[in-house]
Structures are given as structure tokens and as C-alpha cells.
Design a protein around this motif. Structure first.
Motif, PDB file in Angstrom:
ATOM      1  N   ILE A  50      19.651  35.409  68.818  1.00  0.00           N
ATOM      2  CA  ILE A  50      20.346  36.663  69.129  1.00  0.00           C
ATOM      3  C   ILE A  50      21.776  36.666  68.595  1.00  0.00           C
ATOM      4  O   ILE A  50      22.372  37.719  68.390  1.00  0.00           O
TER       5      ILE A  50
ATOM      6  N   GLY B 275      18.459  46.336  62.368  1.00  0.00           N
ATOM      7  CA  GLY B 275      17.605  45.176  62.106  1.00  0.00           C
ATOM      8  C   GLY B 275      16.734  45.388  60.885  1.00  0.00           C
ATOM      9  O   GLY B 275      16.578  44.496  60.040  1.00  0.00           O
TER      10      GLY B 275
ATOM     11  N   ALA C 253      20.909  46.307  73.953  1.00  0.00           N
ATOM     12  CA  ALA C 253      21.627  47.175  73.003  1.00  0.00           C
ATOM     13  C   ALA C 253      22.837  47.806  73.677  1.00  0.00           C
ATOM     14  O   ALA C 253      23.925  47.890  73.083  1.00  0.00           O
TER      15      ALA C 253
ATOM     16  N   LEU D 107      20.186  50.058  66.907  1.00  0.00           N
ATOM     17  CA  LEU D 107      20.123  48.611  66.722  1.00  0.00           C
ATOM     18  C   LEU D 107      18.823  48.210  66.023  1.00  0.00           C
ATOM     19  O   LEU D 107      18.809  47.284  65.199  1.00  0.00           O
TER      20      LEU D 107
ATOM     21  N   TRP E 280      13.775  38.815  68.287  1.00  0.00           N
ATOM     22  CA  TRP E 280      14.150  40.186  68.645  1.00  0.00           C
ATOM     23  C   TRP E 280      12.909  41.034  68.928  1.00  0.00           C
ATOM     24  O   TRP E 280      12.895  41.836  69.856  1.00  0.00           O
TER      25      TRP E 280
ATOM     26  N   GLU F  68      21.327  36.675  63.699  1.00  0.00           N
ATOM     27  CA  GLU F  68      21.059  37.874  62.892  1.00  0.00           C
ATOM     28  C   GLU F  68      20.107  38.800  63.632  1.00  0.00           C
ATOM     29  O   GLU F  68      19.125  38.355  64.225  1.00  0.00           O
ATOM     30  N   ASN F  69      20.425  40.072  63.588  1.00  0.00           N
ATOM     31  CA  ASN F  69      19.514  41.073  64.135  1.00  0.00           C
ATOM     32  C   ASN F  69      18.470  41.391  63.076  1.00  0.00           C
ATOM     33  O   ASN F  69      18.784  41.969  62.045  1.00  0.00           O
ATOM     34  N   ASN F  70      17.218  40.995  63.315  1.00  0.00           N
ATOM     35  CA  ASN F  70      16.133  41.333  62.376  1.00  0.00           C
ATOM     36  C   ASN F  70      15.002  42.075  63.095  1.00  0.00           C
ATOM     37  O   ASN F  70      13.840  41.951  62.740  1.00  0.00           O
ATOM     38  N   ARG F  71      15.373  42.857  64.086  1.00  0.00           N
ATOM     39  CA  ARG F  71      14.402  43.666  64.840  1.00  0.00           C
ATOM     40  C   ARG F  71      13.669  44.602  63.883  1.00  0.00           C
ATOM     41  O   ARG F  71      14.286  45.223  63.010  1.00  0.00           O
TER      42      ARG F  71
END
Length: 243
Positions: A77, A177, A24, A173, A12, A80-83
């Protein structure tokens, strides 16, 4: 056809800012069919709208390879969203607003509590006003974050109502994350908060109040504690209480 090199981000955080904003936006559309996954593929490959030859080649790729095979190159993608990285500084005429540090490392406990409440309300209602307020919590007029005062939040939020929707969605988003990363690091603290919230609808604002143990003179100083320090202490308290 000549060989085609595809540059797809591996995480991400390796997405370019504009790319992240468009993704997003796509994630907040109602599309969940094949078209969604095709659009996602084009966005991740970074093809521009004027690159007609490149787009044509990508369509040939799509005709020759199943999407399920292509998606193996960007499985992250869907997991998991870990931005951790926010869109860069935002300018409104002569005013400039700065994002929080990566992984919201410089947020106070009070800022996190308010931001999380707005994030949850946005996810439940999809009322865009919650995104204006969320951006107003996260972005400040100086890199050194001033003391947070949620009583002024309505005034702070006014400029952010002029932001493009895709940027507001990217900010939310990115926050999500960062929250996911916090949940993994402080699992006990968030598990306890979720258990409490199922019984009564309140979030981290009440946790902050409980940390003051009824001493309102301590409340303001606790609100200013860094969110990581706050969660470390909260997690320790929970572990000690279980012993």
C-alpha cells in the motif's frame, strides 16, 4: 488473550469495495501522523465499528508490536497503487451506471484523454467538481460503452454530484491505479507526453490531434480507438522516430 486471526488483503485488488472506499477517503485526509497509520491498520484488518471485543484485541496488538513491524504485512500500500477494479455499478433512483472494465480495458483514447485531464486537475486543485466529471466519463448507462461525447459531460455529471465523497475518491484512486499500470506498460508513450507537457501544458488530447497528422477527417475515428491500441501505436511511432 485468545489468538487473533488477522485477514489483511495482499494487494490493492483484494480489498473489499467498502474497505477500499474508506481507505481512499483516509488517503485524502490531512492526517500524516501516527493516527493515520493506526486508522489504516484498523481499516485493512476489516474490523467493524460494532466489533468492540475485536477492536480491543487489535489495540492490544498495537501496544505489543511496533507499527513498523505490522506494516510489513501490507507494504504494497505504500509502494504503488496498481488497483485495477472500480466500485461496482451505481444506482440513482431508476438509473444504473456501469464502471469500465478492469484496468480501463474498454476506454477509448478520447475517454482516457478527458479522464486523465480531470484526474490531474483534481490532484492539483482538490476541487470536488472534477470528481463528478471524472465519474461521468468512466461510468456509463450500459455495459456496452456508448460513443463518448464530451460536449454532454456537464449533463452526465449531474447525478454523480449526489455520490458519497468516499465513493468518488475510490473511483479516482482506482483510475489512478489503472493509469499507473498503463505507464508501466507504455513507458515511452508516457515519457514523451510528460516531456511535451513540461514545455506546453497539454495532455493526451493534443497527442490524439497529432496522430491525425492534420487530417481532421481522421480525428473522430482516432478518438474512438481503444486506449491500449492507441498507446501501442503511439509507442511504435515514437520508437520508429528514434531510429
Amino acid at each position: 488473550m485468545k489468538s487473533l486471526k488477522l485477514y489483511i488483503p495482499e494487494t490493492w485488488d483484494k480489498m473489499k469495495e467498502k474497505q477500499f472506499e474508506r481507505i481512499a477517503f483516509l488517503f485524502n485526509t490531512s492526517e500524516t501522523n501516527t493516527l493515520f497509520y493506526i486508522k489504516l491498520f484498523f481499516l485493512l484488518t476489516g474490523v467493524k465499528w460494532w466489533q468492540f471485543s475485536r477492536k480491543a484485541k487489535l489495540r492490544i496488538v498495537l501496544r505489543n508490536y511496533p507499527l513498523s513491524d505490522l506494516q510489513k504485512n501490507y507494504e504494497f500500500i505504500f509502494k504503488e497503487n496498481n488497483r485495477t477494479v472500480f466500485p461496482k455499478s451505481i444506482k440513482f433512483k431508476k438509473k444504473k451506471f456501469f464502471p469500465p472494465q478492469n484496468n480501463i480495458a474498454d476506454l477509448s483514447a478520447d475517454e482516457f484523454a478527458v479522464a486523465d485531464d480531470l484526474h490531474i486537475k483534481w490532484r492539483k486543485t482538490k476541487n470536488i467538481e472534477f470528481l463528478y466529471y471524472l465519474a461521468a466519463v468512466l461510468y456509463t448507462v450500459s455495459k456496452e460503452r456508448p460513443v463518448f461525447n464530451k460536449n454532454n459531460l456537464h449533463q452526465y455529471a449531474i447525478p454523480f454530484s449526489k455520490l458519497p465523497v468516499c465513493k468518488l475518491l475510490a473511483i479516482e484512486l482506482a483510475y489512478f491505479g489503472c493509469k499507473n499500470n498503463l505507464v508501466k506498460r507504455f513507458s515511452e508513450a508516457f515519457k514523451e507526453n510528460k516531456t511535451r507537457s513540461n514545455k506546453k501544458q497539454y495532455g493526451f488530447s493534443k497527442v490524439i490531434l497529432s496522430m491525425a497528422k492534420g487530417d481532421l477527417s481522421k480525428l473522430e475515428s482516432i478518438k474512438k480507438v481503444n486506449i491500449y491500441s492507441f498507446l501501442e501505436q503511439f509507442e511504435e511511432d515514437l520508437k520508429s522516430a528514434k531510429k
